[in-house]
Design a protein around this motif. Structure first.
Motif, PDB file in Angstrom:
ATOM      1  N   GLY A  30       6.470 -27.333  -8.204  1.00  0.00           N
ATOM      2  CA  GLY A  30       6.732 -26.712  -7.237  1.00  0.00           C
ATOM      3  C   GLY A  30       6.395 -25.113  -7.159  1.00  0.00           C
ATOM      4  N   ALA A  31       6.217 -24.680  -8.525  1.00  0.00           N
ATOM      5  CA  ALA A  31       6.059 -23.124  -8.572  1.00  0.00           C
ATOM      6  C   ALA A  31       4.751 -22.958  -8.289  1.00  0.00           C
ATOM      7  N   GLY A  32       3.715 -23.650  -8.056  1.00  0.00           N
ATOM      8  CA  GLY A  32       2.406 -23.407  -7.906  1.00  0.00           C
ATOM      9  C   GLY A  32       1.662 -23.367  -9.417  1.00  0.00           C
ATOM     10  N   SER A  33       0.437 -23.240  -9.191  1.00  0.00           N
ATOM     11  CA  SER A  33      -0.378 -23.312 -10.539  1.00  0.00           C
ATOM     12  C   SER A  33      -1.529 -22.191 -10.334  1.00  0.00           C
ATOM     13  N   GLY A  34      -2.161 -21.862 -11.642  1.00  0.00           N
ATOM     14  CA  GLY A  34      -3.158 -21.131 -11.495  1.00  0.00           C
ATOM     15  C   GLY A  34      -2.902 -19.484 -11.171  1.00  0.00           C
ATOM     16  N   ALA A  36      -3.695 -17.923  -8.354  1.00  0.00           N
ATOM     17  CA  ALA A  36      -3.379 -17.553  -6.935  1.00  0.00           C
ATOM     18  C   ALA A  36      -1.590 -17.426  -6.791  1.00  0.00           C
ATOM     19  N   ARG A  37      -0.867 -18.034  -7.614  1.00  0.00           N
ATOM     20  CA  ARG A  37       0.159 -18.207  -7.104  1.00  0.00           C
ATOM     21  C   ARG A  37       0.963 -16.858  -6.973  1.00  0.00           C
ATOM     22  N   ALA A  38       1.914 -16.589  -6.140  1.00  0.00           N
ATOM     23  CA  ALA A  38       2.543 -15.215  -6.003  1.00  0.00           C
ATOM     24  C   ALA A  38       3.852 -15.458  -7.089  1.00  0.00           C
ATOM     25  N   LEU A  39       4.100 -14.572  -8.089  1.00  0.00           N
ATOM     26  CA  LEU A  39       4.757 -14.324  -9.019  1.00  0.00           C
ATOM     27  C   LEU A  39       5.731 -13.025  -8.632  1.00  0.00           C
ATOM     28  N   TYR A  40       7.001 -13.044  -9.427  1.00  0.00           N
ATOM     29  CA  TYR A  40       7.942 -11.838  -9.446  1.00  0.00           C
ATOM     30  C   TYR A  40       7.545 -10.778 -10.517  1.00  0.00           C
ATOM     31  N   VAL A  41       7.178  -9.764 -10.316  1.00  0.00           N
ATOM     32  CA  VAL A  41       6.684  -8.926 -11.413  1.00  0.00           C
ATOM     33  C   VAL A  41       7.547  -7.681 -11.543  1.00  0.00           C
ATOM     34  N   PRO A  42       8.215  -7.538 -12.660  1.00  0.00           N
ATOM     35  CA  PRO A  42       9.134  -6.307 -12.731  1.00  0.00           C
ATOM     36  C   PRO A  42       8.361  -4.915 -12.964  1.00  0.00           C
ATOM     37  N   VAL A  43       8.830  -4.104 -11.994  1.00  0.00           N
ATOM     38  CA  VAL A  43       8.171  -2.798 -11.774  1.00  0.00           C
ATOM     39  C   VAL A  43       8.951  -1.613 -12.066  1.00  0.00           C
ATOM     40  N   ARG A  44       8.263  -0.430 -12.508  1.00  0.00           N
ATOM     41  CA  ARG A  44       9.204   0.891 -12.492  1.00  0.00           C
ATOM     42  C   ARG A  44       8.548   1.708 -11.266  1.00  0.00           C
ATOM     43  N   ARG A  85       5.997  -8.723  -5.694  1.00  0.00           N
ATOM     44  CA  ARG A  85       5.055 -10.053  -5.649  1.00  0.00           C
ATOM     45  C   ARG A  85       3.603  -9.857  -5.752  1.00  0.00           C
ATOM     46  N   LEU A  86       3.068 -10.371  -6.891  1.00  0.00           N
ATOM     47  CA  LEU A  86       1.839 -10.293  -7.065  1.00  0.00           C
ATOM     48  C   LEU A  86       1.167 -11.746  -7.733  1.00  0.00           C
ATOM     49  N   SER A  87      -0.019 -11.853  -7.664  1.00  0.00           N
ATOM     50  CA  SER A  87      -0.754 -13.055  -8.131  1.00  0.00           C
ATOM     51  C   SER A  87      -0.962 -12.744  -9.500  1.00  0.00           C
ATOM     52  N   GLU A  88      -0.946 -13.776 -10.388  1.00  0.00           N
ATOM     53  CA  GLU A  88      -1.326 -13.526 -11.719  1.00  0.00           C
ATOM     54  C   GLU A  88      -2.709 -12.968 -11.835  1.00  0.00           C
ATOM     55  N   ALA A  89      -3.660 -13.073 -11.263  1.00  0.00           N
ATOM     56  CA  ALA A  89      -5.002 -12.468 -11.366  1.00  0.00           C
ATOM     57  C   ALA A  89      -4.830 -11.008 -10.849  1.00  0.00           C
ATOM     58  N   VAL A  90      -4.056 -10.605  -9.934  1.00  0.00           N
ATOM     59  CA  VAL A  90      -4.107  -9.337  -9.658  1.00  0.00           C
ATOM     60  C   VAL A  90      -3.335  -8.401 -10.841  1.00  0.00           C
ATOM     61  N   LEU A  91      -2.257  -9.174 -11.249  1.00  0.00           N
ATOM     62  CA  LEU A  91      -1.453  -8.519 -12.453  1.00  0.00           C
ATOM     63  C   LEU A  91      -2.397  -8.324 -13.648  1.00  0.00           C
ATOM     64  N   ARG A  92      -3.195  -9.236 -13.955  1.00  0.00           N
ATOM     65  CA  ARG A  92      -4.196  -9.364 -15.188  1.00  0.00           C
ATOM     66  C   ARG A  92      -5.178  -8.233 -14.841  1.00  0.00           C
ATOM     67  N   SER A  93      -5.683  -8.015 -13.608  1.00  0.00           N
ATOM     68  CA  SER A  93      -6.581  -6.876 -13.044  1.00  0.00           C
ATOM     69  C   SER A  93      -5.968  -5.449 -13.509  1.00  0.00           C
TER      70      SER A  93
END
Length: 120
Positions: A30-34, A36-44, A85-93
């Motif tokens: 249920g966490a989504g795949s690929g 496009a899924r929204a992930l929790y990303v630690p930031v400063r 919250r970011l998608s994996e694709a955005v984090l990679r970019s």
């Protein structure tokens, strides 16, 4: 690294923490795949805005991390960690301009051995 609009939680940034990371198990159902899924990303949060935190793997490689649930992020980094919250694709970019920086999803902290622990 690109600047992000930062509506992060909690409002106060956390002091830097040294954490060694290892890859985790499979993504929970249920966490989504690929990418496009929204992930929790630690930031400063700094003068340039909100920036994904970078960590080191056990092999000492720089990496950005993301978590499939807020619970996993808090378990790994603590309740004071600021996140967005970011998608994996955005984090990679966002990390692409930094040569050799990877992305780990749902890493788990690795306990330091006595030889690696700093002496006081």
């Amino acid at each position: 690294m690109a600047r992000l609009s930062c509506d992060a939680s909690p409002a106060t940034p956390m002091a830097p923490v040294s954490v060694s990371l290892a890859a985790s198990g499979p993504v929970p159902p249920g966490a989504g795949s690929g990418a496009a899924r929204a992930l929790y990303v630690p930031v400063r949060i700094g003068p340039a805005g909100c920036v994904p935190r970078l960590f080191r793997t056990g092999a000492r490689r720089r990496t950005a991390v993301a978590f499939t649930t807020r619970t996993r992020l808090l378990a790994a980094l603590g309740g004071e960690q600021t996140w967005i919250r970011l998608s994996e694709a955005v984090l990679r970019s966002l990390t692409e301009p930094l040569d050799g920086v990877g992305v780990l999803v749902d890493p788990r902290p690795v306990q330091a051995t006595a030889a690696e622990s700093p002496t006081r």
